[in-house]
Motif scaffolding. Structure first.
Motif, PDB file in Angstrom:
ATOM      1  N   GLN A 101       0.832  -1.197   0.000  1.00 11.36           N
ATOM      2  CA  GLN A 101       0.000   0.000   0.000  1.00 11.36           C
ATOM      3  C   GLN A 101       0.869   1.249   0.000  1.00 11.36           C
ATOM      4  N   GLU A 103       0.406   5.732   0.154  1.00  5.43           N
ATOM      5  CA  GLU A 103      -0.470   6.889   0.292  1.00  5.43           C
ATOM      6  C   GLU A 103      -0.034   7.926  -0.727  1.00  5.43           C
ATOM      7  N   ASP A 246       0.125   4.987 -13.726  1.00  3.02           N
ATOM      8  CA  ASP A 246      -0.316   4.921 -12.334  1.00  3.02           C
ATOM      9  C   ASP A 246      -1.762   4.457 -12.201  1.00  3.02           C
ATOM     10  N   THR A 247      -2.612   4.758 -13.178  1.00  2.00           N
ATOM     11  CA  THR A 247      -4.002   4.312 -13.080  1.00  2.00           C
ATOM     12  C   THR A 247      -4.098   2.789 -13.179  1.00  2.00           C
ATOM     13  N   LEU A 250      -2.558   1.474  -9.711  1.00  5.29           N
ATOM     14  CA  LEU A 250      -3.365   1.808  -8.537  1.00  5.29           C
ATOM     15  C   LEU A 250      -4.834   1.422  -8.711  1.00  5.29           C
ATOM     16  N   ASP A 252      -7.106   3.022 -10.283  1.00  2.25           N
ATOM     17  CA  ASP A 252      -8.004   4.174 -10.330  1.00  2.25           C
ATOM     18  C   ASP A 252      -7.167   5.416 -10.603  1.00  2.25           C
ATOM     19  N   PRO A 254      -5.513   8.407  -9.296  1.00  6.41           N
ATOM     20  CA  PRO A 254      -5.105   8.654  -7.908  1.00  6.41           C
ATOM     21  C   PRO A 254      -5.581  10.001  -7.376  1.00  6.41           C
ATOM     22  N   LYS A 258      -5.235   9.520  -0.282  1.00  6.64           N
ATOM     23  CA  LYS A 258      -5.854   8.201  -0.229  1.00  6.64           C
ATOM     24  C   LYS A 258      -4.798   7.102  -0.256  1.00  6.64           C
ATOM     25  N   TYR A 260      -3.696   3.369  -1.537  1.00  6.75           N
ATOM     26  CA  TYR A 260      -3.953   2.491  -2.672  1.00  6.75           C
ATOM     27  C   TYR A 260      -3.045   1.265  -2.583  1.00  6.75           C
ATOM     28  N   TRP A 261      -3.586   0.128  -2.991  1.00  9.10           N
ATOM     29  CA  TRP A 261      -2.762  -1.048  -3.193  1.00  9.10           C
ATOM     30  C   TRP A 261      -2.138  -0.970  -4.578  1.00  9.10           C
ATOM     31  N   THR A 263      -1.033  -2.906  -7.587  1.00  9.19           N
ATOM     32  CA  THR A 263      -1.370  -4.242  -8.071  1.00  9.19           C
ATOM     33  C   THR A 263      -1.009  -4.411  -9.546  1.00  9.19           C
TER      34      THR A 263
END
Length: 293
Positions: A101, A103, A246-247, A250, A252, A254, A258, A260-261, A263
């Motif tokens: 994770q 931030e 990054d989308t 993450l 989504d 960013p 928040k 985020y994991w 992945t």
């Protein structure tokens, strides 16, 4: 991410069937033959699409997708070497963040390298990373002792371009537009302007290209099409833009503050039969950097 392949195939098959039905002197046997051909075409097209979708990531080269707005920096060095330089400018750096994770705070960037590739990539580097100016990228190539490519792709503005650096110098610049809108960003370079007609069946369509190079000269015919020309540069250097940013990592867009994991969720293709096939990029490693802002 799911790609609903059957929707594209259905639209195309309906168009073909509709066109055949409204032709003169169409008999039932001909309609059946056309339908069978449509079914065969769909199966062949789907098989080819699936084969391309599942080809090994380690063997892919060029630009994976132009259906996005993105800017990346590629360096022909192992990720560990690239990350060591980025860490000097970052206020926070973390190695091997897949499955962890983070931030989102301030300006940040991911750097990664795929299995089977000699190039490492910085996705959307912010200005604080010092990888946003040509002079900085030139110095970056000198320090690494290897080529560096700055690549930009935008389907919104229908533009594509790159800057190529070697030995501490900018040695080639290209910017292409689907239509003449803005002047070339590199106004300090003696770029040559080209008017292209890339589509033989549409002579009214034009592309505009701006090019400068210290290593070669090119003609209108050699450029041909702005998208193909940039693809050829990537292939020449055995480089690959996987369209991973990054989308993707993450899951989504960013938002600051928040958690985020990070992945590697892969891509899913839904076939006409409803079967789902997955393609998952193979990372050597993904690193994270946060810069002061």
């Amino acid at each position: 991410m799911k790609i609903l392949f059957w929707q594209l195939v259905l639209i195309l098959s309906l168009y073909i069937s509709y066109d055949s039905f409204h032709s003169s002197n169409i008999y039932a046997s001909q309609l059946q033959e056309n339908f069978s051909m449509d079914e065969q075409w769909k199966r062949e097209f789907e098989a080819q699409f699936e084969e391309d979708f599942l080809r090994p990531w380690s063997q892919r080269r060029g630009i994976e997708s132009i259906d996005r707005n993105s800017w990346i920096v590629l360096a022909r060095v192992p990720l560990a070497r690239l990350s060591a330089v980025l860490a000097e400018k970052a206020v926070e750096s973390r190695c091997d963040v897949l499955g962890t994770q983070i931030e989102v705070r301030g300006s940040f960037a991911f750097a990664y390298q795929l299995v089977g590739h000699n190039w490492s990539i910085v996705s959307k580097p912010p200005s604080e990373s010092t990888l946003t100016e040509r002079s900085e990228l030139a110095a970056f190539s000198a320090r690494l002792g290897q080529p560096v490519i700055e690549l930009g792709v935008s389907d919104t503005s229908a533009t594509v371009g790159y800057n190529l650096f070697e030995g501490g110098k900018l040695i080639e610049h290209f910017e292409g537009q689907e239509y003449e809108d803005d002047e070339d960003d590199a106004q300090d370079l003696p770029t040559q302007k080209y008017i292209l007609h890339p589509y033989p069946d549409d002579r009214e369509a034009e592309q505009v290209a701006y090019f400068w190079s210290s290593r070669r000269k090119v003609t209108v015919q050699e450029i041909g099409n702005i998208w193909d020309f940039v693809e050829e540069l990537m292939l020449e250097y055995d480089a690959f833009d996987p369209a991973i940013d990054d989308t993707y990592l993450l899951g989504d867009y960013p938002k600051r503050g928040k958690l985020y994991w990070v992945t590697n969720r892969g891509y899913t293709l839904v076939l006409g039969s409803g079967q789902e096939v997955r393609s998952i990029p193979e990372f050597i490693r993904v690193d994270y950097f946060r810069f002061r802002k």
